[in-house]
Design a protein around this motif. Structure first.
Motif, mmCIF file in Angstrom:
data_model
loop_
_atom_site.group_PDB
_atom_site.id
_atom_site.type_symbol
_atom_site.label_atom_id
_atom_site.label_comp_id
_atom_site.label_asym_id
_atom_site.label_seq_id
_atom_site.Cartn_x
_atom_site.Cartn_y
_atom_site.Cartn_z
ATOM 1 N N LEU A 5 0.820 -1.205 0.000
ATOM 2 C CA LEU A 5 0.000 0.000 0.000
ATOM 3 C C LEU A 5 0.858 1.260 0.000
ATOM 4 O O LEU A 5 0.447 2.314 -0.461
ATOM 5 C CB LEU A 5 -0.950 0.011 1.201
ATOM 6 C CG LEU A 5 -2.216 -0.836 1.053
ATOM 7 C CD1 LEU A 5 -3.137 -0.608 2.249
ATOM 8 C CD2 LEU A 5 -2.959 -0.489 -0.233
ATOM 9 N N GLY A 6 2.092 1.133 0.530
ATOM 10 C CA GLY A 6 2.994 2.288 0.546
ATOM 11 C C GLY A 6 3.186 2.884 -0.835
ATOM 12 O O GLY A 6 3.284 4.095 -0.991
ATOM 13 N N ALA A 18 0.219 5.092 -1.502
ATOM 14 C CA ALA A 18 -0.124 6.124 -0.513
ATOM 15 C C ALA A 18 -0.441 7.449 -1.183
ATOM 16 O O ALA A 18 -1.402 8.134 -0.827
ATOM 17 C CB ALA A 18 1.018 6.295 0.490
ATOM 18 N N GLN A 19 0.363 7.819 -2.177
ATOM 19 C CA GLN A 19 0.127 9.107 -2.815
ATOM 20 C C GLN A 19 -1.197 9.139 -3.571
ATOM 21 O O GLN A 19 -1.994 10.054 -3.393
ATOM 22 C CB GLN A 19 1.278 9.421 -3.778
ATOM 23 C CG GLN A 19 2.573 9.735 -3.072
ATOM 24 C CD GLN A 19 3.705 9.879 -4.088
ATOM 25 O OE1 GLN A 19 4.222 8.894 -4.586
ATOM 26 N NE2 GLN A 19 4.092 11.093 -4.385
ATOM 27 N N MET A 69 -3.803 7.419 -3.103
ATOM 28 C CA MET A 69 -4.898 7.423 -2.140
ATOM 29 C C MET A 69 -5.045 8.803 -1.491
ATOM 30 O O MET A 69 -6.153 9.305 -1.324
ATOM 31 C CB MET A 69 -4.653 6.343 -1.075
ATOM 32 C CG MET A 69 -4.783 4.915 -1.625
ATOM 33 S SD MET A 69 -4.033 3.653 -0.544
ATOM 34 C CE MET A 69 -5.189 3.636 0.830
ATOM 35 N N LEU A 118 12.314 8.629 -1.180
ATOM 36 C CA LEU A 118 11.227 8.524 -0.204
ATOM 37 C C LEU A 118 10.103 7.616 -0.696
ATOM 38 O O LEU A 118 9.281 7.155 0.096
ATOM 39 C CB LEU A 118 10.650 9.908 0.111
ATOM 40 C CG LEU A 118 11.406 10.738 1.134
ATOM 41 C CD1 LEU A 118 10.853 12.152 1.185
ATOM 42 C CD2 LEU A 118 11.324 10.088 2.514
ATOM 43 N N LYS A 119 10.073 7.354 -1.999
ATOM 44 C CA LYS A 119 9.051 6.457 -2.553
ATOM 45 C C LYS A 119 9.226 5.036 -2.035
ATOM 46 O O LYS A 119 8.294 4.245 -2.071
ATOM 47 C CB LYS A 119 9.182 6.431 -4.080
ATOM 48 C CG LYS A 119 8.897 7.757 -4.738
ATOM 49 C CD LYS A 119 7.525 7.742 -5.336
ATOM 50 C CE LYS A 119 7.301 8.919 -6.261
ATOM 51 N NZ LYS A 119 5.974 8.804 -6.887
ATOM 52 N N ALA A 138 11.132 4.079 1.087
ATOM 53 C CA ALA A 138 11.927 4.293 2.292
ATOM 54 C C ALA A 138 12.329 2.967 2.934
ATOM 55 O O ALA A 138 13.399 2.855 3.530
ATOM 56 C CB ALA A 138 11.152 5.160 3.287
ATOM 57 N N ALA A 173 14.759 7.025 7.742
ATOM 58 C CA ALA A 173 15.206 6.380 6.501
ATOM 59 C C ALA A 173 16.148 7.286 5.718
ATOM 60 O O ALA A 173 17.176 6.829 5.202
ATOM 61 C CB ALA A 173 13.997 6.010 5.643
ATOM 62 N N PHE A 192 0.691 17.144 -1.919
ATOM 63 C CA PHE A 192 0.686 16.157 -0.831
ATOM 64 C C PHE A 192 1.657 16.656 0.234
ATOM 65 O O PHE A 192 2.863 16.710 0.001
ATOM 66 C CB PHE A 192 1.141 14.820 -1.414
ATOM 67 C CG PHE A 192 1.125 13.645 -0.474
ATOM 68 C CD1 PHE A 192 0.177 13.513 0.521
ATOM 69 C CD2 PHE A 192 2.072 12.637 -0.621
ATOM 70 C CE1 PHE A 192 0.167 12.406 1.361
ATOM 71 C CE2 PHE A 192 2.076 11.521 0.216
ATOM 72 C CZ PHE A 192 1.120 11.407 1.206
ATOM 73 N N LEU A 221 5.193 12.454 1.590
ATOM 74 C CA LEU A 221 5.891 11.161 1.525
ATOM 75 C C LEU A 221 6.669 10.875 2.800
ATOM 76 O O LEU A 221 7.047 9.732 3.057
ATOM 77 C CB LEU A 221 6.845 11.132 0.329
ATOM 78 C CG LEU A 221 6.238 10.795 -1.031
ATOM 79 C CD1 LEU A 221 7.264 10.997 -2.134
ATOM 80 C CD2 LEU A 221 5.736 9.351 -1.036
ATOM 81 N N ILE A 247 -2.134 6.447 4.242
ATOM 82 C CA ILE A 247 -2.796 5.152 4.064
ATOM 83 C C ILE A 247 -3.862 4.930 5.137
ATOM 84 O O ILE A 247 -4.958 4.471 4.858
ATOM 85 C CB ILE A 247 -1.745 4.020 4.095
ATOM 86 C CG1 ILE A 247 -0.827 4.159 2.872
ATOM 87 C CG2 ILE A 247 -2.407 2.654 4.134
ATOM 88 C CD1 ILE A 247 0.419 3.327 2.954
ATOM 89 N N ALA A 278 -6.950 7.432 4.326
ATOM 90 C CA ALA A 278 -7.629 7.468 3.023
ATOM 91 C C ALA A 278 -8.579 6.287 2.884
ATOM 92 O O ALA A 278 -8.502 5.313 3.639
ATOM 93 C CB ALA A 278 -6.603 7.448 1.891
#
Lengths: 349, 349
Positions: A114-115, A118-119, A121, A320-321, A323, B118, B284, B320, B327, B330
Motif C-alpha cells: 500500500l505504501g 499512498a500518494q 490514495m 522517499l518512494k 523508504a 530512513a 501532498f 511522503l 494510508i 484514506a
C-alpha cells in the motif's frame, strides 16, 4: 518564477492558447555535478545527475502527466484512468486533483504494498483492486476508455512521452550543450524514447549535438539485452521490473540512431550505486534510479567512457518512494547509555 | 538555472566569497494559487500555498541547512551533529553528504519509527540511539560540540534561521508583494521567527509591506496558546509535537510586532485540511503542514479574513515523509473480479 514545462517549452508541445494548463510546477529539476561520485565510479569523467525525484510527486512521470491531463481537460474529460501500482498512479492522481478531475487507478490483486499507493490514495483517487494480474487490469482500462468518457493516462497516451521529452531540453539548457553520453534506467522504455525525441528536436534546430543513449536494465528484467521478453522479471528496482517494455521499438531506435546501447546491471550493482549516490552527493533516489549510475561505472570499467567525457545520469525517482529499501540496506542505529563516554566510544573525534 | 538560496540571496546572508557553498538546489519552491481550496475554506480569499515539501530532502529545513553546513565547512569542520528524529536529521545528513562531511544523529531510545530516519540512514549518517529522552540526547549533543571539533546543526545554530528567512524573500519575489496574512504551523517556533526576520529585512528596504504572522499549534501541543509549556504534547502532526518551543521568545515578538497571533487547531481539523489540500490542489503535504491551512479556515470562519485578502500558507514538508498517515486516513481500495461489469459497478460514468 518557473510555472511548469508547458509554459517553458510551449513551442515544442502540442498545445494552443486554448489548452487549460494543469501544472504543479513540474520540470526545472536540478542538474547537479557529482565530482566525488565520479572519482569513485568513473575517474576523469564529468558526471552530472539530473534529479527527477525533485518533481511534485517525486518522479519524472509528472512531465508527461501535466500534458496528458491538460489535454484531457481541453477535450472535456472529467475523469482519467490508469493501471499502475507506482509512480504513474501517483502522478495521475495528483494532476487530476490539481485539474479538478476524478482519477481511477486499477491495480492487480495481491502483493501490492500500500505504501506504493499512498500518494494516489492521498490525492483522492479511487483505487480498484481487480482479481487478476497487471495485464488484466490494463485490458480493463483499455476497454473502459474505448466505451466510456474517461481518458487513459498510461504511457500509451501519446502526450506522456511528448511531455517527458522536455527533460532533454532542460539538460541542454542547463548545461549549455548535450552530454556525450546520457545514461538512464530502462523499464517500460518510454523515458529513453522521450529523451531521444527531445535531443533530436533540439539537434535539428542546431541547439545541441546528439548524445549516445545508454540504457540500463536490471539483470533480472533485461528483455532488451536478451532480445526477448522476460516472463517473470525480478529485481529490487521495482520501478523497472518489466519483462516486455511497451516502448521497446522506440527505445531500440533511440539506441541505434544514437550509437548507444542497452546493457544489464545486477541488483548488487544497483544497490551499491544507490548507496553511493546518497552518501557521496546527498541525493536520495529510488533503487531503480541508480541503474543508470551503476551503468556509468560499468561503462568506465569497460573503457567506453574516456577522461573528459561529459555524462548525464537521470535519477528518475525520489528515494522517499521506497523508504523501506533504505532502512533494509543501511547500517542499523547503535544503542548506548546516555553518557558522554558511551557516545564517544562509538563516535570518533 | 537556480543554484540555491545562498547564491540567490547572497547579499542578505552572512557569507563571503570565501564561503564554500554546499547546496542541493534548495529554495525556489513553488508558490501555487489554490482557488478551489479557498472556495471551500475561505471564500473570497486569494489563497496561495508555499510548497516547502518540494525541497531536496522534502522539508523547509534545507534552507537553513545549506547555510549551516556551508559555514561549518568554511570553519574547517569535517563532522556535524544533531539531535533529531525527523526532518532536521534528514536535512543535516544530506547536506553533510553533499559537503563531504560526516553526520552524527542522536535520537532517544524507543518509539522511534525507523521510517522517519530512513533518509538520514540512506545519506550515510551515523545514527546513535541513547537510552534516555530527547532532552538527554540534546544535552549530549551540546556537550560533544563544546568539547570536540564537531559542529552542532540543531536550530540553536544561528545560521539555520538565517537561511530559513529566505522563504519570506521568495514569497515577496514570486508574488510581487507580501501577503496580508502569512499562516504557518508552529512547533519549535523557528520558522515563524525566520519568516518575520525575512519580511522585516525586505520591508526595511522598501521591497514589501509587513504581513500579519499567524501561527498555528496543534491543540494538544499548544504551549504558546496556553502561555505555558506542555509537559506531554500529543498530536497526529508529529513535526510540531513540541511542548516547549526553543524559539518561543522570537516567535512571540514576530506575532506582537506584526499584529498577528498564535492559535490552536484540533487534530481533526488538521487531518481534514491535510486531505483537502491533497484532493483540491494536488499537493501532498505532511500532516503538520496542514495546520496552517486548518488555521486559514478558522480565521475565515471567525471573520478575521475578509474577501480580497491575500493569504500565503506555508506547507512545511512533503507528505511522503509520513506515507503511513495517508494510508491510514484514506479510503481503502475496493476489490472486484476482473470483469467490466464488476468494475463499472464501482466506477460511475
Amino acid at each position: 518564477m518557473w510555472t511548469g514545462i508547458i509554459d517553458a517549452y510551449r513551442a515544442y508541445l502540442p498545445v494552443t492558447d486554448a489548452t487549460p494548463v494543469v501544472s504543479l510546477r513540474e520540470g526545472n529539476t536540478p542538474l547537479i555535478e557529482a565530482p566525488r561520485l565520479a572519482d569513485k565510479i568513473a575517474p576523469g569523467v564529468r558526471l552530472y545527475l539530473k534529479v527527477e525525484g525533485a518533481h511534485p510527486t517525486g518522479s519524472f512521470k509528472d512531465r508527461g502527466m501535466t500534458l496528458a491531463i491538460s489535454k484531457a481537460k481541453e477535450a472535456g474529460a472529467t475523469t482519467v484512468i490508469c493501471a499502475s501500482t507506482g509512480n504513474t498512479s501517483a502522478s495521475a492522481a495528483a494532476y487530476a486533483a490539481a485539474g479538478g478531475m476524478q482519477a481511477y487507478v486499477l491495480i492487480p490483486e495481491g502483493n501490492i504494498a500500500l505504501g506504493k499507493l499512498a500518494q494516489a490514495m492521498a490525492y483522492g483517487a479511487t483505487v480498484l483492486q481487480v482479481r487478476g494480474n497487471f495485464d488484466a487490469a490494463l485490458t480493463l482500462v483499455r476497454q473502459l476508455t474505448e466505451r466510456y468518457p474517461v481518458t487513459l493516462v498510461n504511457s500509451i497516451n501519446p502526450y506522456r512521452l511528448e511531455g517527458q521529452k522536455t527533460a532533454a531540453f532542460e539538460i541542454c539548457d542547463q548545461l549549455g550543450r548535450a552530454p556525450d553520453y546520457h545514461c538512464l534506467p530502462v523499464g517500460n522504455a518510454g523515458n529513453i524514447s522521450a529523451y531521444w525525441q527531445g535531443f533530436g528536436e533540439y539537434h535539428k534546430l542546431g541547439k545541441c549535438t546528439a548524445p549516445k543513449m545508454m540504457g540500463f536494465q536490471a539483470a533480472g528484467a533485461a528483455p532488451m539485452v536478451h532480445g526477448a521478453p522476460v516472463l517473470s522479471p525480478e529485481t529490487i528496482a521495482t520501478a523497472i521490473r518489466i519483462g516486455n517494455p511497451a516502448n521497446w521499438g522506440l527505445a531500440q531506435t533511440a539506441v541505434d540512431e544514437s550509437k548507444g546501447g542497452i546493457y544489464a546491471v545486477s541488483d548488487d550493482e544497483i544497490a551499491k550505486a544507490y548507496r553511493m549516490v546518497a552518501t557521496l552527493t546527498g541525493v536520495f533516489c529510488e533503487p531503480a534510479s541508480a541503474a543508470g549510475v551503476a551503468g556509468v561505472r560499468q561503462l568506465s570499467e569497460n573503457g567506453v567512457l574516456k577522461r573528459g567525457d561529459c555524462v548525464v545520469c537521470t535519477l528518475t525517482g525520489n528515494g522517499l518512494k521506497d523508504a523501506d529499501f533504505a532502512i533494509r540496506t543501511a547500517a542499523k542505529p547503535v544503542t548506548v547509555p546516555a553518557q558522554l563516554e558511551a557516545v564517544l566510544s562509538v563516535l570518533k573525534f
